[in-house]
Design an enzyme around this catalytic site. Structure first.
Site, PDB file in Angstrom:
ATOM      1  N   ARG A 169     -16.887  28.492  25.746  1.00  0.00           N
ATOM      2  CA  ARG A 169     -18.116  29.300  25.782  1.00  0.00           C
ATOM      3  C   ARG A 169     -19.205  28.710  24.871  1.00  0.00           C
ATOM      4  NH1 ARG A 169     -18.492  35.920  26.308  1.00  0.00           N
ATOM      5  NH2 ARG A 169     -20.745  36.029  26.188  1.00  0.00           N
TER       6      ARG A 169
ATOM      7  N   HIS B 156     -37.727  32.081  21.086  1.00  0.00           N
ATOM      8  CA  HIS B 156     -36.394  31.465  21.142  1.00  0.00           C
ATOM      9  C   HIS B 156     -36.297  30.409  22.263  1.00  0.00           C
ATOM     10  CE1 HIS B 156     -32.078  31.095  20.878  1.00  0.00           C
ATOM     11  NE2 HIS B 156     -31.969  31.438  22.152  1.00  0.00           N
TER      12      HIS B 156
ATOM     13  N   GLU C  55     -15.148  33.339  23.240  1.00  0.00           N
ATOM     14  CA  GLU C  55     -15.639  32.126  22.598  1.00  0.00           C
ATOM     15  C   GLU C  55     -14.612  31.458  21.696  1.00  0.00           C
ATOM     16  OE1 GLU C  55     -19.767  32.211  21.643  1.00  0.00           O
ATOM     17  OE2 GLU C  55     -19.676  30.284  20.615  1.00  0.00           O
TER      18      GLU C  55
ATOM     19  N   HIS D 298     -29.228  24.605  21.238  1.00  0.00           N
ATOM     20  CA  HIS D 298     -29.472  25.677  20.280  1.00  0.00           C
ATOM     21  C   HIS D 298     -29.391  25.261  18.812  1.00  0.00           C
ATOM     22  CE1 HIS D 298     -29.382  28.189  23.783  1.00  0.00           C
ATOM     23  NE2 HIS D 298     -29.466  29.299  23.083  1.00  0.00           N
TER      24      HIS D 298
ATOM     25  N   ASN E 260     -24.363  27.092  24.050  1.00  0.00           N
ATOM     26  CA  ASN E 260     -25.296  26.846  22.947  1.00  0.00           C
ATOM     27  C   ASN E 260     -25.990  25.494  23.074  1.00  0.00           C
ATOM     28  OD1 ASN E 260     -24.928  29.260  21.539  1.00  0.00           O
ATOM     29  ND2 ASN E 260     -23.022  28.482  20.653  1.00  0.00           N
TER      30      ASN E 260
ATOM     31  N   LYS F 187     -21.290  40.212  25.246  1.00  0.00           N
ATOM     32  CA  LYS F 187     -21.584  40.159  23.806  1.00  0.00           C
ATOM     33  C   LYS F 187     -22.649  41.199  23.511  1.00  0.00           C
ATOM     34  CE  LYS F 187     -20.721  35.398  22.324  1.00  0.00           C
ATOM     35  NZ  LYS F 187     -21.367  34.212  21.752  1.00  0.00           N
TER      36      LYS F 187
ATOM     37  N   LYS G 217     -23.019  31.100  34.020  1.00  0.00           N
ATOM     38  CA  LYS G 217     -22.616  31.840  32.812  1.00  0.00           C
ATOM     39  C   LYS G 217     -21.319  32.608  33.080  1.00  0.00           C
ATOM     40  CE  LYS G 217     -23.550  34.425  28.808  1.00  0.00           C
ATOM     41  NZ  LYS G 217     -24.431  35.034  27.834  1.00  0.00           N
TER      42      LYS G 217
ATOM     43  N   HIS H  60     -31.931  26.936  16.446  1.00  0.00           N
ATOM     44  CA  HIS H  60     -31.566  27.842  15.349  1.00  0.00           C
ATOM     45  C   HIS H  60     -32.163  27.375  14.025  1.00  0.00           C
ATOM     46  CE1 HIS H  60     -27.878  29.424  17.745  1.00  0.00           C
ATOM     47  NE2 HIS H  60     -28.960  30.158  17.950  1.00  0.00           N
TER      48      HIS H  60
ATOM     49  N   ARG I  34     -15.567  55.565  20.853  1.00  0.00           N
ATOM     50  CA  ARG I  34     -14.710  54.360  20.838  1.00  0.00           C
ATOM     51  C   ARG I  34     -14.773  53.603  22.154  1.00  0.00           C
ATOM     52  NH1 ARG I  34     -11.678  58.319  18.472  1.00  0.00           N
ATOM     53  NH2 ARG I  34     -11.459  58.065  16.216  1.00  0.00           N
TER      54      ARG I  34
ATOM     55  N   GLU J 145     -34.302  28.952  28.337  1.00  0.00           N
ATOM     56  CA  GLU J 145     -32.849  29.161  28.531  1.00  0.00           C
ATOM     57  C   GLU J 145     -32.454  28.682  29.921  1.00  0.00           C
ATOM     58  OE1 GLU J 145     -30.323  29.973  26.640  1.00  0.00           O
ATOM     59  OE2 GLU J 145     -31.388  30.716  24.886  1.00  0.00           O
TER      60      GLU J 145
END
Ligand code: NAD
Length: 336
Positions: A216, A239, A212, A223, A220, A132, A202, A227, A110, A174
């Site tokens: 946040r 990417h 987010e 993006h 993107n 993340k 960041k 995407h 956990r 990026e």
């Protein structure tokens, strides 16, 4: 060596950036950790020494390895080796390894502490920062995961020397994004400072919006088109390459909405080209499909939503909802 703090109260940690940062691993191990498992991939020619008894586990390469099966295999191996809740997991690799090892850490007992040693440019300026973690499902990318902050991150720029050139270049896509999130002329900085500046930006965004809820989402930037091209799945694009075209496209959309002038659009093109990245979509791109996919992007709450330049805030960019379809189609003509 630069230290960038990520201030999240009891979840705060430092990001160390510089050549040789990996050698600080023993020094940044969380208090009380007596054993460590290093999670990496077979083809990563980087070794670390946690300074305590440890073992090394490898996972497969690429997106196919980002699965719940891999998490199960890792956690079983942790348990067989006797890793306790007070020990530590070390993620040594690119975004795939830091996402997977981070999620395994979030789940095992956990929640077990972990330290990230990102070895790709994308990992150092993005994936390993901000907590993340997660894996893919057959139904989609990154659908299962957790917010689980590392205890420390070591961005060793020496490790980038062995990266395949295309991986490095894709990471620059990026990095190009951060020029427009307050980074300015990053291309004029040496690599260590460039990485550190991206980490600072960041970290600042993550600290203000860890889960987010709003701000946040500016990470993107570029993006939405990226995407769509990736979801269409037919194009041979990394990417970061898709993000590069996406940045130019987002600028063209902004200009058509009167948010920025032609000079600012030209700056987007200049930055992307300076990193030797594409400014046009791949030949034969199905534009109708791309526009359809815009509507399915995860940011689409109210019509087509884009992160766009020309905001009145220090960030420079902001989330804009309800961008008209004719603007989106017109702007596509300028990235053909
Ligand atoms: P990656 O992890 O697949 O690494 C690219 C390739 O480089 C791999 O084959 C890897 O084994 C190899 N490699 C790594 N380091 C190396 C080194 N130093 N020398 C030689 N080879 C090396 O790709 P990536 O671009 O680093 O990460 C992409 C992943 O990151 C995606 O799954 C994406 O979803 C995730 N991501 C996560 C976040 C986040 O916030 N969690 C953000 C952005 C991206």
């Amino acid at each position: 060596m630069r230290t960038v703090p990520v201030e999240l109260a009891e979840r705060s940690y430092d990001v160390l950036v510089g050549a040789g940062a990996r050698h600080e691993l023993a020094a940044v191990l969380p208090e009380g950790a007596r054993r460590a498992v290093v999670v990496t991939q077979a083809n990563i020619p980087v070794e670390v020494d946690p300074g305590v008894e440890h073992t090394v586990l490898t996972i497969g390469d690429g997106e196919p390895a980002k699965t719940l099966d891999t998490i199960g295999d890792l956690c079983s191996a942790f348990s067989r080796w006797g890793l306790t809740r007070n020990d530590v997991i070390v993620a040594l690799g690119g975004g795939v390894v830091t996402d997977v090892a981070g999620f395994a850490a979030a789940s095992y007992h956990r929640g077990t502490r972990f330290v990230s040693v990102p070895t790709t440019l994308l990992g150092q300026i993005d994936a390993a920062i901000g907590g993340k973690t997660g894996v893919n499902l057959p139904e989609g990318k990154n659908l299962v995961g957790a917010f689980w902050q590392p205890s420390a991150v070591l961005c060793d720029t020496e490790t980038l020397q062995t990266l395949p050139p295309r991986e490095l270049r894709a990471g620059m896509g990026e990095l190009a994004k951060y020029h427009f999130l307050g980074g300015g002329r990053l291309d004029e900085l040496p690599i260590d400072e460039r990485v550190a500046r991206c980490v600072e930006i960041k970290a600042d965004v993550v600290v203000s919006d860890e889960r987010e809820g709003g701000r946040r989402a500016i990470l993107n930037y570029g993006h939405t088109l990226a995407h769509a091209l990736e979801t269409a799945g037919r194009y041979d694009l990394r990417h970061g390459e898709a993000v590069a075209v996406g940045l130019v496209y987002a600028a063209e959309v902004s200009a058509r909405l009167g948010r920025i002038d032609a000079e600012r659009v030209a700056e987007h093109r200049r930055v992307v080209q300076a990193y030797d990245l594409p400014t046009t979509v791949p030949a034969g791109t199905d534009l109708d499909e791309v526009v359809r996919l815009f509507g399915r992007d995860k940011k689409a709450i109210d019509g087509v939503t884009f992160v766009l330049d020309g905001a009145d805030t220090a960030d420079g960019v902001e989330v804009v909802t309800g961008v008209p379809e004719d603007v989106l189609r017109e702007a596509l003509d300028s990235v053909l």
